[in-house]
Design an enzyme around this catalytic site. Structure first.
Site: not given
Length: 202
Positions: A106, A131
């Site tokens: 992330s 993501h």
């Protein structure tokens, strides 16, 4: 009753150094900071981001022409905290070399990719995950709509920045960040998130 941070700090090893004035003891992270190494470990949040930013600015003031090495082992975290670190990395004069140890997921992956081009590395068994930003909000419908719009704006901005750092087309980034997308160190190189897998210190 000890809290987790007290226990953690008690477990940080101390290093003894001989100096002209006698012995000095440093915690291991302070000693590594002298070698221009910063550790970004754990959840990216405001307090941690402030410490990382302060270390980056300190090392710039010490030697603006020497590289800084940012070692990342993080599951991600706050976008705003991560952007404070990212913006400082881009702002300061020294090149910031990023190294993934363990995982960069992330916001951790975003910071990994944001290192100086040609100086971004993964260790062989590390994992990288990209993501879209996560958001959860409760409240009145109008407030929820405002927050949804904000998250969408952040998502678009992060995707464009990832496209710039990786060389991937924006539509590929948009597709690949739609769900959790895990990569090995080699796959992260192929994708353009890092420049090489580092097996031995050069």
């Amino acid at each position: 009753m000890h809290n987790a941070s007290d226990i953690q700090s008690a477990l940080v090893p101390m290093v003894i150094e001989q100096t002209a004035k006698g012995e000095r003891s440093f915690d291991i992270y302070s000693r590594l900071l002298k070698e221009r190494i910063i550790f970004l470990v754990g959840q990216v949040e405001e307090h941690m981001a402030n410490l990382i930013v302060a270390q980056l600015l300190f090392l710039e003031s010490e030697s603006p022409d020497k590289d800084i090495f940012l070692y990342i082992n993080s599951p991600g975290g706050s976008v705003t905290a991560g952007m404070a670190i990212y913006d400082t990395m881009q702002f300061i004069k020294p090149n910031v070399s990023t190294v993934c140890i363990g995982q960069a997921a992330s916001m951790g992956a975003f910071l990994l990719a944001g290192g100086e081009k040609g100086k971004r590395f993964c260790l062989p068994n590390s994992r990288v995950m990209i993501h879209q930003p996560l958001g959860g909000f409760q409240g009145q419908a109008s407030d929820i709509a405002i927050h949804a719009q904000e998250i969408l704006g952040i998502k678009n901005k992060l995707n464009q920045m990832l496209a710039d750092h990786t060389g991937q087309p924006l539509e590929v980034i948009e597709r690949d960040t739609d769900r959790d997308n895990f990569m090995s160190a080699t796959q992260a190189v192929e994708y353009g998130l890092v420049d090489a897998v580092m097996t031995k210190r050069g």
